[in-house]
Scaffold this motif. Structure first.
Motif, PDB file in Angstrom:
ATOM      1  N   GLU A   1      -9.573   4.079  14.003  1.00  0.00           N
ATOM      2  CA  GLU A   1      -8.881   5.046  13.149  1.00  0.00           C
ATOM      3  C   GLU A   1      -8.381   4.391  11.867  1.00  0.00           C
ATOM      4  O   GLU A   1      -8.550   4.939  10.761  1.00  0.00           O
ATOM      5  N   ILE A   2      -7.764   3.221  11.967  1.00  0.00           N
ATOM      6  CA  ILE A   2      -7.207   2.600  10.757  1.00  0.00           C
ATOM      7  C   ILE A   2      -8.310   2.095   9.831  1.00  0.00           C
ATOM      8  O   ILE A   2      -8.072   1.870   8.644  1.00  0.00           O
ATOM      9  N   SER A   3      -9.507   1.939  10.356  1.00  0.00           N
ATOM     10  CA  SER A   3     -10.622   1.469   9.532  1.00  0.00           C
ATOM     11  C   SER A   3     -11.157   2.550   8.604  1.00  0.00           C
ATOM     12  O   SER A   3     -11.970   2.267   7.706  1.00  0.00           O
ATOM     13  N   THR A   4     -10.713   3.795   8.785  1.00  0.00           N
ATOM     14  CA  THR A   4     -11.215   4.897   7.964  1.00  0.00           C
ATOM     15  C   THR A   4     -10.568   4.959   6.595  1.00  0.00           C
ATOM     16  O   THR A   4     -11.101   5.595   5.689  1.00  0.00           O
ATOM     17  N   GLY A   5      -9.412   4.331   6.435  1.00  0.00           N
ATOM     18  CA  GLY A   5      -8.755   4.341   5.132  1.00  0.00           C
ATOM     19  C   GLY A   5      -7.250   4.463   5.234  1.00  0.00           C
ATOM     20  O   GLY A   5      -6.699   4.764   6.298  1.00  0.00           O
ATOM     21  N   SER A   6      -6.586   4.270   4.095  1.00  0.00           N
ATOM     22  CA  SER A   6      -5.124   4.239   4.086  1.00  0.00           C
ATOM     23  C   SER A   6      -4.511   5.582   4.449  1.00  0.00           C
ATOM     24  O   SER A   6      -3.360   5.642   4.895  1.00  0.00           O
ATOM     25  N   GLN A   7      -5.239   6.678   4.262  1.00  0.00           N
ATOM     26  CA  GLN A   7      -4.689   8.007   4.526  1.00  0.00           C
ATOM     27  C   GLN A   7      -4.326   8.226   5.997  1.00  0.00           C
ATOM     28  O   GLN A   7      -3.519   9.097   6.308  1.00  0.00           O
ATOM     29  N   CYS A   8      -4.868   7.414   6.886  1.00  0.00           N
ATOM     30  CA  CYS A   8      -4.587   7.616   8.324  1.00  0.00           C
ATOM     31  C   CYS A   8      -3.150   7.267   8.676  1.00  0.00           C
ATOM     32  O   CYS A   8      -2.638   7.693   9.720  1.00  0.00           O
ATOM     33  N   LEU A   9      -2.460   6.515   7.819  1.00  0.00           N
ATOM     34  CA  LEU A   9      -1.069   6.143   8.094  1.00  0.00           C
ATOM     35  C   LEU A   9      -0.085   6.772   7.116  1.00  0.00           C
ATOM     36  O   LEU A   9       1.111   6.504   7.198  1.00  0.00           O
ATOM     37  N   GLY A  10      -0.566   7.601   6.222  1.00  0.00           N
ATOM     38  CA  GLY A  10       0.348   8.258   5.301  1.00  0.00           C
ATOM     39  C   GLY A  10      -0.139   8.216   3.873  1.00  0.00           C
ATOM     40  O   GLY A  10      -1.292   7.867   3.587  1.00  0.00           O
ATOM     41  N   LYS A  11       0.739   8.549   2.961  1.00  0.00           N
ATOM     42  CA  LYS A  11       0.393   8.621   1.539  1.00  0.00           C
ATOM     43  C   LYS A  11       0.517   7.249   0.892  1.00  0.00           C
ATOM     44  O   LYS A  11       1.572   6.632   0.915  1.00  0.00           O
TER      45      LYS A  11
ATOM     46  N   THR B   1       0.814  -1.222   0.000  1.00  0.00           N
ATOM     47  CA  THR B   1       0.000   0.000   0.000  1.00  0.00           C
ATOM     48  C   THR B   1       0.839   1.261   0.000  1.00  0.00           C
ATOM     49  O   THR B   1       0.495   2.247  -0.648  1.00  0.00           O
ATOM     50  N   TYR B   2       1.966   1.244   0.716  1.00  0.00           N
ATOM     51  CA  TYR B   2       2.756   2.465   0.904  1.00  0.00           C
ATOM     52  C   TYR B   2       4.141   2.331   0.289  1.00  0.00           C
ATOM     53  O   TYR B   2       4.801   1.285   0.410  1.00  0.00           O
ATOM     54  N   ALA B   3       4.605   3.431  -0.321  1.00  0.00           N
ATOM     55  CA  ALA B   3       5.971   3.457  -0.844  1.00  0.00           C
ATOM     56  C   ALA B   3       6.977   3.540   0.292  1.00  0.00           C
ATOM     57  O   ALA B   3       8.131   3.123   0.145  1.00  0.00           O
ATOM     58  N   ALA B   4       6.532   4.094   1.441  1.00  0.00           N
ATOM     59  CA  ALA B   4       7.405   4.226   2.616  1.00  0.00           C
ATOM     60  C   ALA B   4       6.743   3.503   3.804  1.00  0.00           C
ATOM     61  O   ALA B   4       6.125   4.140   4.676  1.00  0.00           O
ATOM     62  N   PRO B   5       6.831   2.179   3.828  1.00  0.00           N
ATOM     63  CA  PRO B   5       6.174   1.430   4.912  1.00  0.00           C
ATOM     64  C   PRO B   5       6.700   1.788   6.298  1.00  0.00           C
ATOM     65  O   PRO B   5       5.950   1.701   7.275  1.00  0.00           O
TER      66      PRO B   5
ATOM     67  N   ALA C   1      -3.558  -0.161  -4.147  1.00  0.00           N
ATOM     68  CA  ALA C   1      -3.052   0.124  -2.800  1.00  0.00           C
ATOM     69  C   ALA C   1      -4.179   0.108  -1.782  1.00  0.00           C
ATOM     70  O   ALA C   1      -4.043  -0.444  -0.684  1.00  0.00           O
ATOM     71  N   ASP C   2      -5.328   0.723  -2.129  1.00  0.00           N
ATOM     72  CA  ASP C   2      -6.455   0.768  -1.194  1.00  0.00           C
ATOM     73  C   ASP C   2      -7.058  -0.620  -0.992  1.00  0.00           C
ATOM     74  O   ASP C   2      -7.464  -0.978   0.120  1.00  0.00           O
ATOM     75  N   GLU C   3      -7.117  -1.384  -2.082  1.00  0.00           N
ATOM     76  CA  GLU C   3      -7.644  -2.750  -1.946  1.00  0.00           C
ATOM     77  C   GLU C   3      -6.740  -3.570  -1.024  1.00  0.00           C
ATOM     78  O   GLU C   3      -7.220  -4.309  -0.158  1.00  0.00           O
ATOM     79  N   ASN C   4      -5.434  -3.440  -1.222  1.00  0.00           N
ATOM     80  CA  ASN C   4      -4.484  -4.153  -0.346  1.00  0.00           C
ATOM     81  C   ASN C   4      -4.637  -3.683   1.100  1.00  0.00           C
ATOM     82  O   ASN C   4      -4.536  -4.476   2.044  1.00  0.00           O
ATOM     83  N   TYR C   5      -4.881  -2.383   1.267  1.00  0.00           N
ATOM     84  CA  TYR C   5      -5.000  -1.834   2.613  1.00  0.00           C
ATOM     85  C   TYR C   5      -6.150  -2.490   3.364  1.00  0.00           C
ATOM     86  O   TYR C   5      -5.977  -2.937   4.507  1.00  0.00           O
ATOM     87  N   PHE C   6      -7.330  -2.539   2.744  1.00  0.00           N
ATOM     88  CA  PHE C   6      -8.505  -3.054   3.455  1.00  0.00           C
ATOM     89  C   PHE C   6      -8.530  -4.581   3.538  1.00  0.00           C
ATOM     90  O   PHE C   6      -9.016  -5.140   4.529  1.00  0.00           O
ATOM     91  N   THR C   7      -7.973  -5.254   2.535  1.00  0.00           N
ATOM     92  CA  THR C   7      -8.034  -6.725   2.551  1.00  0.00           C
ATOM     93  C   THR C   7      -6.853  -7.373   3.257  1.00  0.00           C
ATOM     94  O   THR C   7      -6.974  -8.498   3.769  1.00  0.00           O
TER      95      THR C   7
END
Length: 237
Positions: A107-117, A81-85, A134-140
């Motif tokens: 908080e993390i359930s709101t979407g990938s933006q909560c942890l960065g770009k 999901t992130y270029a900078a894990p 990236a978003d699909e990987n984030y939620f799944t």
């Protein structure tokens, strides 16, 4: 005993007493032998305390190893999901430090933006293919994996802040030093026992009479002399 003698000092004391009359040598050796035992008791007590402290960290060490295995899985998930894990994990750690696990999970359930770009881009509701992946990987993948570590992450961060592994290494080194010191003192103790016996069997009856007011030492001297006489007496035909 605030400042116990070292084993080298004790053995030096033996050498210095060699020319002393048997009675005086016996009494001084008995005094020093008591100091040796006090020193051994002090070292043994400190060793038990060190061992107790070391035992208390065993569970923490096992927890660290188990939790780090989970973190390895998390980093692999974050790379999808992130270029900078590392930055994403740092953001998660910041959340875990300031909020309860339930709040972090929300908080993390709101979407990938909560942890960065996240990878790719999104503009006015339109997302690039990379962002969709990236978003699909984030939620799944990311959210389920993070959900498994979040309840313990604050505790993990507290432990690594203590540098527990360094504490354990220092404790083990200190225990090794104490063990070596105890062995040296016990070796000195055995030497003193031999010297006390030698002084006892050299004492004259007059020496024993003078020793009588000191009942503990008198009884010890008599017992040593009797044991020596019994051991050296010729066998009866």
């Amino acid at each position: 005993m605030a400042d116990p003698l070292t084993s080298d000092q004790l053995l030096e004391a033996i050498a210095n007493l060699k020319a002393t009359p048997p009675l005086r040598r016996f009494r001084l050796l008995c005094d020093l032998a008591r100091e040796i035992q006090d020193a051994i008791d002090i070292v043994s007590l400190e060793m038990r305390e060190r061992e107790r402290q070391s035992g208390e960290t065993d569970n923490d060490i096992a927890f660290l190893k188990h939790h780090r295995a989970k973190l390895d899985i998390c980093y692999r998930a974050l790379r999808g999901t992130y270029a900078a894990p590392d930055r994403a994990m740092a953001a998660l750690n910041a959340l875990c430090k300031k909020s309860a696990p339930e709040a972090v999970l929300a908080e993390i359930s709101t979407g990938s933006q909560c942890l960065g770009k996240a990878e790719g881009w999104r503009l006015v509701g339109i997302a690039s293919g990379a962002r969709k992946q990236a978003d699909e990987n984030y939620f799944t993948v990311v959210v389920p994996v993070l959900s498994k570590i979040i309840p313990d992450q604050a505790g993990y961060l507290d432990i690594i802040a203590r540098d527990l592994e360094m504490e354990v290494a220092k404790a083990q080194n200190a225990l090794a030093v104490l063990s070596s010191e105890k062995q040296a003192l016990e070796a000195a103790q055995h030497q003193f026992e031999r010297e006390i016996l030698a002084a006892a069997i050299e004492m004259t009856p007059e020496d024993l009479r003078q020793l009588q007011p000191h009942q503990d030492e008198y009884r010890a001297a008599v017992a040593l002399i009797e044991q020596h006489n019994s051991a050296t007496a010729p066998d009866e035909e």
